[in-house]
Scaffold this motif. Sequence first.
Motif, PDB file in Angstrom:
ATOM      1  N   GLY A  83       0.815  -1.210   0.000  1.00 53.85           N
ATOM      2  CA  GLY A  83       0.000   0.000   0.000  1.00 53.85           C
ATOM      3  C   GLY A  83       0.846   1.256   0.000  1.00 53.85           C
ATOM      4  O   GLY A  83       0.540   2.226  -0.697  1.00 53.85           O
ATOM      5  N   ALA A  84       1.946   1.242   0.783  1.00 58.62           N
ATOM      6  CA  ALA A  84       2.840   2.404   0.840  1.00 58.62           C
ATOM      7  C   ALA A  84       3.499   2.631  -0.511  1.00 58.62           C
ATOM      8  O   ALA A  84       3.607   3.775  -0.977  1.00 58.62           O
ATOM      9  CB  ALA A  84       3.899   2.192   1.921  1.00 58.62           C
ATOM     10  N   ILE A  89       3.896   5.542  -5.832  1.00 58.14           N
ATOM     11  CA  ILE A  89       3.759   5.548  -7.294  1.00 58.14           C
ATOM     12  C   ILE A  89       2.694   6.550  -7.713  1.00 58.14           C
ATOM     13  O   ILE A  89       2.871   7.300  -8.690  1.00 58.14           O
ATOM     14  CB  ILE A  89       3.407   4.137  -7.809  1.00 58.14           C
ATOM     15  CG1 ILE A  89       4.584   3.184  -7.566  1.00 58.14           C
ATOM     16  CG2 ILE A  89       3.055   4.171  -9.289  1.00 58.14           C
ATOM     17  CD1 ILE A  89       4.266   1.724  -7.841  1.00 58.14           C
ATOM     18  N   TYR A  90       1.596   6.585  -6.976  1.00 55.21           N
ATOM     19  CA  TYR A  90       0.508   7.518  -7.297  1.00 55.21           C
ATOM     20  C   TYR A  90       0.975   8.962  -7.223  1.00 55.21           C
ATOM     21  O   TYR A  90       0.715   9.764  -8.137  1.00 55.21           O
ATOM     22  CB  TYR A  90      -0.652   7.280  -6.322  1.00 55.21           C
ATOM     23  CG  TYR A  90      -1.772   8.296  -6.422  1.00 55.21           C
ATOM     24  CD1 TYR A  90      -2.633   8.311  -7.521  1.00 55.21           C
ATOM     25  CD2 TYR A  90      -1.962   9.248  -5.420  1.00 55.21           C
ATOM     26  CE1 TYR A  90      -3.654   9.241  -7.617  1.00 55.21           C
ATOM     27  CE2 TYR A  90      -2.979  10.175  -5.499  1.00 55.21           C
ATOM     28  CZ  TYR A  90      -3.819  10.170  -6.604  1.00 55.21           C
ATOM     29  OH  TYR A  90      -4.828  11.101  -6.694  1.00 55.21           O
ATOM     30  N   VAL A  91       1.705   9.306  -6.163  1.00 52.68           N
ATOM     31  CA  VAL A  91       2.217  10.675  -6.004  1.00 52.68           C
ATOM     32  C   VAL A  91       3.194  11.016  -7.136  1.00 52.68           C
ATOM     33  O   VAL A  91       3.144  12.103  -7.724  1.00 52.68           O
ATOM     34  CB  VAL A  91       2.898  10.845  -4.629  1.00 52.68           C
ATOM     35  CG1 VAL A  91       3.579  12.208  -4.531  1.00 52.68           C
ATOM     36  CG2 VAL A  91       1.870  10.693  -3.512  1.00 52.68           C
ATOM     37  N   ILE A 167       6.525  12.413   4.473  1.00 53.63           N
ATOM     38  CA  ILE A 167       5.640  11.483   5.177  1.00 53.63           C
ATOM     39  C   ILE A 167       6.298  10.093   5.218  1.00 53.63           C
ATOM     40  O   ILE A 167       5.917   9.238   6.014  1.00 53.63           O
ATOM     41  CB  ILE A 167       4.245  11.393   4.537  1.00 53.63           C
ATOM     42  CG1 ILE A 167       4.332  10.860   3.111  1.00 53.63           C
ATOM     43  CG2 ILE A 167       3.538  12.734   4.578  1.00 53.63           C
ATOM     44  CD1 ILE A 167       2.975  10.581   2.488  1.00 53.63           C
ATOM     45  N   TYR A 168       7.310   9.892   4.349  1.00 53.80           N
ATOM     46  CA  TYR A 168       8.081   8.651   4.359  1.00 53.80           C
ATOM     47  C   TYR A 168       9.301   8.891   5.254  1.00 53.80           C
ATOM     48  O   TYR A 168      10.341   9.341   4.792  1.00 53.80           O
ATOM     49  CB  TYR A 168       8.490   8.264   2.934  1.00 53.80           C
ATOM     50  CG  TYR A 168       7.355   8.427   1.951  1.00 53.80           C
ATOM     51  CD1 TYR A 168       6.217   7.635   2.052  1.00 53.80           C
ATOM     52  CD2 TYR A 168       7.404   9.391   0.950  1.00 53.80           C
ATOM     53  CE1 TYR A 168       5.153   7.794   1.173  1.00 53.80           C
ATOM     54  CE2 TYR A 168       6.353   9.551   0.071  1.00 53.80           C
ATOM     55  CZ  TYR A 168       5.228   8.758   0.179  1.00 53.80           C
ATOM     56  OH  TYR A 168       4.178   8.911  -0.681  1.00 53.80           O
ATOM     57  N   LEU A 174      10.039   3.725   3.450  1.00 51.84           N
ATOM     58  CA  LEU A 174      10.872   4.137   2.328  1.00 51.84           C
ATOM     59  C   LEU A 174      11.037   2.984   1.344  1.00 51.84           C
ATOM     60  O   LEU A 174      11.149   1.823   1.740  1.00 51.84           O
ATOM     61  CB  LEU A 174      12.246   4.585   2.821  1.00 51.84           C
ATOM     62  CG  LEU A 174      12.286   5.917   3.566  1.00 51.84           C
ATOM     63  CD1 LEU A 174      13.619   6.076   4.301  1.00 51.84           C
ATOM     64  CD2 LEU A 174      12.081   7.077   2.601  1.00 51.84           C
ATOM     65  N   SER A 175      11.064   3.321   0.056  1.00 54.26           N
ATOM     66  CA  SER A 175      11.288   2.329  -0.992  1.00 54.26           C
ATOM     67  C   SER A 175      11.843   3.057  -2.205  1.00 54.26           C
ATOM     68  O   SER A 175      11.806   4.300  -2.268  1.00 54.26           O
ATOM     69  CB  SER A 175       9.978   1.628  -1.364  1.00 54.26           C
ATOM     70  OG  SER A 175       9.219   2.415  -2.280  1.00 54.26           O
ATOM     71  N   PRO A 176      12.361   2.335  -3.208  1.00 56.68           N
ATOM     72  CA  PRO A 176      12.815   3.012  -4.431  1.00 56.68           C
ATOM     73  C   PRO A 176      11.742   3.893  -5.063  1.00 56.68           C
ATOM     74  O   PRO A 176      12.064   4.901  -5.691  1.00 56.68           O
ATOM     75  CB  PRO A 176      13.187   1.838  -5.349  1.00 56.68           C
ATOM     76  CG  PRO A 176      13.605   0.761  -4.408  1.00 56.68           C
ATOM     77  CD  PRO A 176      12.690   0.896  -3.227  1.00 56.68           C
TER      78      PRO A 176
END
Length: 278
Positions: A83-84, A89-91, A167-168, A174-176
């Motif tokens: 979900g995160a 990706i959406y942002v 917000i991360y 955190l992710s790529p």
Amino acid sequence: MWEYNEEYKALFVQETSFYNHIVLGCFFPPATGEYFSHFIQTWLRNYIAGVLLYLVSGLLWCFVIYYWKRNLYIPKDCIPTKGAMVMQIYVAMKAMPWYTLLPTCSEYVIENGWTKCFPRISDVGLLAYFAYLLVYLLIVEFGIYWMHRELHDIKPLYKYLHATHHIYNKQNTLSPFAGLAFHPLDGILQAVPHFISLFVVPVHFTTHIALIFVEGLWTANIHDCIHGKVWPVMGAGYHTIHHTTYRHNYGHYTLLMDWMFGTLLEPTLDSDEPKKVY
């Protein structure tokens, strides 16, 4: 020293048209060029290339570190939820049309001879090419450091722009994919030093375009929480600290600016606690 002329303009336009043809030819009918101006074609090419680079590299990256090599690089409790990552990706996808305007404008001003860009390495020689490239990268590093720092220090900029990215703020968020999850204006501001540098130092046209897209890969790298420990590179370990303290490690490719301006905070080798560098 070279001097901009119609021959150079033709070389720049010929190169960008070639890139447009490669990318757009895969997605649109051959007659596309009859309906869109060269500027719009260039923007479409940059947008498509940017989306593909972001999604393909991000998906491959996440597949390797979260599934194929699960628990090898990232502890289980630090793996972000699906979900995160979908939200990141959406942002990023909302901002991508705006992000890709910057390289499009870069190419426009280069084609019109308003910058110090040159089309061929042979125009300056190999030694000068690398010397100019080093100066260009130092200007970019300095500019991104201060742009990033001011996005934190100036409260309205942080509240309305940069907070979207922060917000991360933990390893398990955190992710790529977080690498490009910015407010559109925030992402553009942090890339503006690339644009400004074109008017300050001579730089090879193809190298400039390549470095713009390398930004997408690099920013994914420093958000994957895998600390490469290669001095003086601003690895993910340093950038993860930035997301947890908010006041350190503003640099981009290297630790140089943080070291010079007193904001460097190093991850220790034997614990998760960071270590201040004076």
